[in-house]
Design a protein around this motif. Structure first.
Motif, mmCIF file in Angstrom:
data_model
loop_
_atom_site.group_PDB
_atom_site.id
_atom_site.type_symbol
_atom_site.label_atom_id
_atom_site.label_comp_id
_atom_site.label_asym_id
_atom_site.label_seq_id
_atom_site.Cartn_x
_atom_site.Cartn_y
_atom_site.Cartn_z
ATOM 1 N N LEU A 18 38.275 43.725 47.266
ATOM 2 C CA LEU A 18 38.739 42.825 46.226
ATOM 3 C C LEU A 18 37.897 42.999 44.970
ATOM 4 N N ASN B 265 39.553 38.966 41.973
ATOM 5 C CA ASN B 265 40.886 38.422 42.252
ATOM 6 C C ASN B 265 42.009 39.451 42.100
ATOM 7 N N ASN C 260 45.344 35.995 38.000
ATOM 8 C CA ASN C 260 44.029 35.378 38.213
ATOM 9 C C ASN C 260 42.883 36.360 38.036
ATOM 10 N N TYR C 261 43.190 37.528 37.513
ATOM 11 C CA TYR C 261 42.177 38.560 37.341
ATOM 12 C C TYR C 261 41.149 38.138 36.289
ATOM 13 N N HIS C 262 39.888 38.332 36.586
ATOM 14 C CA HIS C 262 38.807 38.010 35.650
ATOM 15 C C HIS C 262 38.540 39.229 34.769
#
Length: 265
Positions: free
Chosen positions: A63, A66, A228-230
């Motif tokens: 992962l 996210n 939701n990717y940072h």
């Protein structure tokens, strides 16, 4: 007695682009029977190698902020390959169409625009193939925000066009510059966060890496796929578009300024 209707400049330009597009498309897709294979196999091979390396280093933890590692890498590679096409294929765009400049309707800038458009279309088809393949394998490949992902993809496309416009002129006038650009492909892939995330790098390093517009382009594309990717701190659509507008403006001005020299053999 009927009079022949003269065509508008836009109609002439559109006819030129269509003819050049068909010429380039046939050359790219029909001349080399392995063309499509390599366009798909190259990212697959790189992704496979990176999965093996990452698995050996970090085990089963795949992962990334996210986002699943494989889709994250596929999206980044597809975006980078689109930019790389602008960096590499633009170098021979003008020389490949030298004979066409005998027609006054054809200009050097037309060859670059048409080639960039075709490259973008082909890369889009390959991306769609990867999305369909990923979804069929139950991977998170379909974009969560399709409109934002599409806009980001088009932004990368235009960024590639800006690079292509400038490099096509510089490599024609100064052939050695093309060799330098070719050498930058691998380093650019590393510092653009294509195969490894740069989120965890020290802030002092990120300050310099974030000057690279490709990083912003890829992070925004990934954000469109994974809601939701940072993204890396400092990622900005405004900064990316300032680069896009600047590169394309400078590139078009260079084509206008050196049009006669670009037409010369």
């Amino acid at each position: 007695m009927s009079t022949m209707q003269s065509r508008t400049p836009w109609q002439v330009t559109r006819s030129v682009w269509h003819a050049m597009f068909m010429r380039e498309a046939v050359s790219r897709t029909m001349a080399d029977r392995m063309g499509w294979f390599w366009m798909i196999f190259e990212p697959v091979a790189l992704i496979t190698i990176m999965i093996v390396v990452r698995t050996q280093i970090r085990g089963a933890n795949k992962l990334i902020a996210n986002a699943e590692f494989i889709p994250w890498m596929i999206v980044g590679m597809m975006g980078f390959f689109l930019v790389r096409e602008g960096l590499s294929r633009s170098q021979g765009a003008i020389n490949s169409a030298q004979a066409l400049f005998a027609y006054r309707q054809v200009h050097p800038v037309d060859t670059v625009i048409v080639r960039s458009y075709l490259d973008g279309m082909l890369r889009t088809v390959v991306l769609v193939i990867f999305i369909i393949g990923g979804v069929s394998l139950s991977m998170h490949m379909f974009p969560d925000n399709a409109l934002f992902a599409l806009f980001s993809w088009i932004s990368i496309w235009l960024l590639a066009l800006g690079f292509a416009l400038i490099i096509s002129v510089s490599s024609k006038l100064v052939p050695e510059s093309g060799k330098i650009v070719s050498m930058l492909s691998l380093p650019l892939m590393i510092i653009s966060g294509v195969i490894l995330p740069i989120n965890n790098l020290p802030h002092s390093a990120l300050e310099y890496l974030m000057l690279n517009p490709i990083v912003h382009a890829l992070e925004l594309l990934r954000l469109g796929f994974f809601e939701n990717y940072h993204v890396v701190a400092g990622t900005s659509m405004l900064y990316l578009w300032l680069w896009i507008l600047t590169l394309n403006s400078v590139g078009l001005l260079m084509h206008i300024r050196y049009k006669d020299r670009l037409k010369a053999k």
